[in-house]
Design an enzyme around this catalytic site. Structure first.
Site, PDB file in Angstrom:
ATOM      1  N   ARG A 264      46.982  35.708  38.516  1.00 22.21           N
ATOM      2  CA  ARG A 264      46.532  36.582  39.574  1.00 22.21           C
ATOM      3  C   ARG A 264      47.641  36.347  40.799  1.00 22.21           C
ATOM      4  O   ARG A 264      47.919  35.015  41.054  1.00 22.21           O
ATOM      5  CB  ARG A 264      45.241  36.664  40.055  1.00 22.21           C
ATOM      6  CG  ARG A 264      44.072  37.030  39.299  1.00 22.21           C
ATOM      7  CD  ARG A 264      44.201  38.782  39.300  1.00 22.21           C
ATOM      8  NE  ARG A 264      43.311  39.385  38.305  1.00 22.21           N
ATOM      9  CZ  ARG A 264      43.254  39.554  37.208  1.00 22.21           C
ATOM     10  NH1 ARG A 264      44.366  39.172  36.365  1.00 22.21           N
ATOM     11  NH2 ARG A 264      42.274  40.256  36.539  1.00 22.21           N
ATOM     12  N   GLU A 292      49.930  43.485  45.172  1.00 15.21           N
ATOM     13  CA  GLU A 292      50.368  44.329  43.921  1.00 15.21           C
ATOM     14  C   GLU A 292      50.444  45.520  44.021  1.00 15.21           C
ATOM     15  O   GLU A 292      49.336  46.007  44.203  1.00 15.21           O
ATOM     16  CB  GLU A 292      49.576  43.478  42.608  1.00 15.21           C
ATOM     17  CG  GLU A 292      49.926  43.840  41.352  1.00 15.21           C
ATOM     18  CD  GLU A 292      49.206  43.279  40.390  1.00 15.21           C
ATOM     19  OE1 GLU A 292      49.436  41.937  40.422  1.00 15.21           O
ATOM     20  OE2 GLU A 292      48.412  43.973  39.472  1.00 15.21           O
ATOM     21  N   HIS A 311      52.426  43.935  35.802  1.00 16.37           N
ATOM     22  CA  HIS A 311      51.202  43.633  35.142  1.00 16.37           C
ATOM     23  C   HIS A 311      50.854  44.080  33.919  1.00 16.37           C
ATOM     24  O   HIS A 311      49.958  44.894  33.405  1.00 16.37           O
ATOM     25  CB  HIS A 311      49.918  44.243  36.062  1.00 16.37           C
ATOM     26  CG  HIS A 311      48.823  43.319  36.072  1.00 16.37           C
ATOM     27  ND1 HIS A 311      48.052  43.050  37.147  1.00 16.37           N
ATOM     28  CD2 HIS A 311      48.034  42.644  35.026  1.00 16.37           C
ATOM     29  CE1 HIS A 311      46.968  42.257  36.948  1.00 16.37           C
ATOM     30  NE2 HIS A 311      47.062  41.995  35.500  1.00 16.37           N
TER      31      HIS A 311
END
Length: 353
Positions: A264, A292, A311
């Site tokens: 993360r 993000e 991602h």
């Protein structure tokens, strides 16, 4: 108004076969992605015949009678939180089978209070992340993606090959922050596939014997950082892990080391990482960022020593059906009266992703 008892039906006793009334709670996109016809047929074979088999949400006004019969619920990305209000409409629910990774978005205190069993496919989702990470470690060790970026500028002048430190997997030292589902897979893969790698692990909850069993060694973060060629992040996102890799930790890494983050983005201090990478001292492979995505003016986008991917390390496209298979395997265990294989318990959530 119809009201429901908030106590779940008793789960089937281990050893007693039963076919449960099962419902899938996934929106159209996720359902079409994760359930092809063979998997739908397998689901039907393991369930009491009832309609609908799948609902896009749990809040529809006309779902009361259907929800009242549900004993097993299959959930996944986008399934709403099973809070007290929704669970009140599911009085017979005794098992939740999550066709994705973390169950945090789905579970609630009321769910645990009712004793509902929960299973997650997080172990299965760990496989592509570990594969991606190991590939990134090898490429980072050879400095391949960074030299590829340099090639666009230097063209036929190959003198740039010498400017990014060592380019070898032999004698490589890799540090893993977190001996999680993914971290232990990465350690095992690296030790098995790279003949001369040193794999170090930092995790306050890890058992030294379990770390040693995969060929790695448990050390403190402070001891690990100055020795590394590659630092790979595999800790969960928790208040205690917020920006655990900050300016001091990054400064402790040797010149030309590479940070890989497939966990993360919030685990790394983005501003501190920007400073180190703008200086050219460190390299980075970032599949996750904080925020993000990064804002368009982030300097990380334009640096040849930084690789940013959107991602993609976790399960995507056809890979997601492996998680569906895992949930259906668990459903088969329920039908057979066997215990769940990937059960998640409330007490584990304080150190799980």
């Amino acid at each position: 108004m119809t009201t429901y008892d908030t106590q779940p039906a008793d789960p089937p006793a281990v050893g007693r076969a039963t076919t449960p009334n099962t419902l899938v709670a996934l929106d159209d996109r996720v359902w079409e992605l994760q359930f092809d016809q063979p998997r739908i047929e397998r689901l039907r074979s393991l369930s009491v015949e009832d309609a609908p088999l799948r609902v896009p949400d749990l809040d529809g006004a006309g779902l009361g009678e259907r929800l009242a019969r549900v004993e097993v619920l299959l959930t996944g990305w986008g399934t709403p939180r099973l809070d007290a209000g929704r669970l009140a409409r599911l009085p017979r629910l005794h098992t939740v089978l999550h066709c994705a990774g973390s169950v945090r978005p789905v579970v609630s205190p009321e769910l645990w209070r009712r004793g509902i069993a929960v299973s997650s496919s997080a172990d299965i989702n760990a496989e592509p992340v570990a594969e991606f990470t190991c590939a990134a470690v090898v490429m980072a060790a050879k400095k391949a993606p960074f030299l590829a970026a340099d090639a666009r500028r230097h063209r036929e002048d190959w003198s740039y090959r010498e400017r990014r430190g060592t380019r070898s997997t032999t004698g490589l030292t890799v540090g893993l922050v977190g001996f999680s589902r993914i971290g232990r897979r990465v350690a095992r893969m690296l030790v098995e596939r790279l003949p001369d790698v040193t794999c170090l692990v930092s995790d306050p909850f890890a058992d030294p014997a379990e770390v040693a069993a995969v060929g790695a060694r448990l050390v403190t973060l402070e001891e690990m950082l100055p020795r590394l060629d590659v630092l790979s992040i595999h800790a969960p996102q928790l208040p205690a892990t917020y920006r655990m890799i900050g300016a001091a930790q990054l400064a402790a890494l040797p010149d030309h080391a590479c940070l890989i983050n497939t966990a993360r983005g919030s685990l790394v201090d983005t501003a501190a990482l920007e400073q180190e990478c703008v200086r050219g001292r460190l390299h980075a492979v970032l599949d996750v960022t904080d925020p993000e995505p990064l804002p368009s003016d982030s300097p990380l986008y334009d640096l040849p020593n930084v690789v940013i991917t959107p991602h993609i390390a976790g399960s995507l496209d056809e890979e997601t059906r492996r998680m569906t298979d895992g949930a259906l395997d668990e459903l088969a265990r329920v039908v057979a009266g066997r215990p769940l294989q990937r059960q998640v318990r409330e007490a584990e959530l304080d150190r799980m992703a």
